[in-house]
Design a protein around this motif. Sequence first.
Motif: not given
Length: 222
Positions: A118-130, A80-86
């Motif tokens: 997912r959000t960290a490591g080789s995969e960054q699902s929120i990369a570029g978000v201000p 829930e929290l990650v999807e909210e952030l993404e």
Amino acid sequence: MATLLHIDSSLFPDGTSVSRSVTAAFRDAWLAEHPEGTVVHRDLSANPLPHFDAAASSAGSVDPAEHTPEQKAAAALRTELVEELEAADAVVIGAPMYNFTIPSTLKAWLDQVFIIGRTAGSEQSIAGVPVTVVASRGGSYAPGTPREEFEFVQNYLEKIFTSLGVELDFIVPELTLAKANPAMADLIPLAEKSRAEAFEAAAAKGKAIAAAHAESTAATRS
């Protein structure tokens, strides 16, 4: 439709908290550019999250079909929290300094959304978000001040958010205790200057981030 994730973690309510007032100024400027936009406000002080625990940690390495009730609940909260952030096109965070570092409630949120792969490591699902952090503090911990070495808000958050690949910026209202602490009376003019600059920066940043998103969206559609 654009979405702003607005996070507050101050112990103090609106009207008495500098970080809340400045994040609100950012939000208002953002909304002025995106009147149809959505603001998701998460107040970590009023509604604290559970700390990252064994159930949350182990759930990531266990087949969901074999989750215990505790693991299932912990995994659902993280999702829930990650999807909210993404889902956010921009994030503003109030991070007042308590005992030289961030509030434990904000640390709990960070632990929940920091997921390797997912959000960290080789995969960054929120990369570029201000991401704009309002790092208020009662004194001054700026470079060259006597307490510079005790600054663990910006130092810590910079490392965390850099590893998530976001576009990070800080707004730092300092000396917020000057009026309340007689020993800091001589610093009141500097405190008022810092506060005014913080509000100006928040309004400008909120507007600029919203405008940049609108331009990007328009370019994508054309």
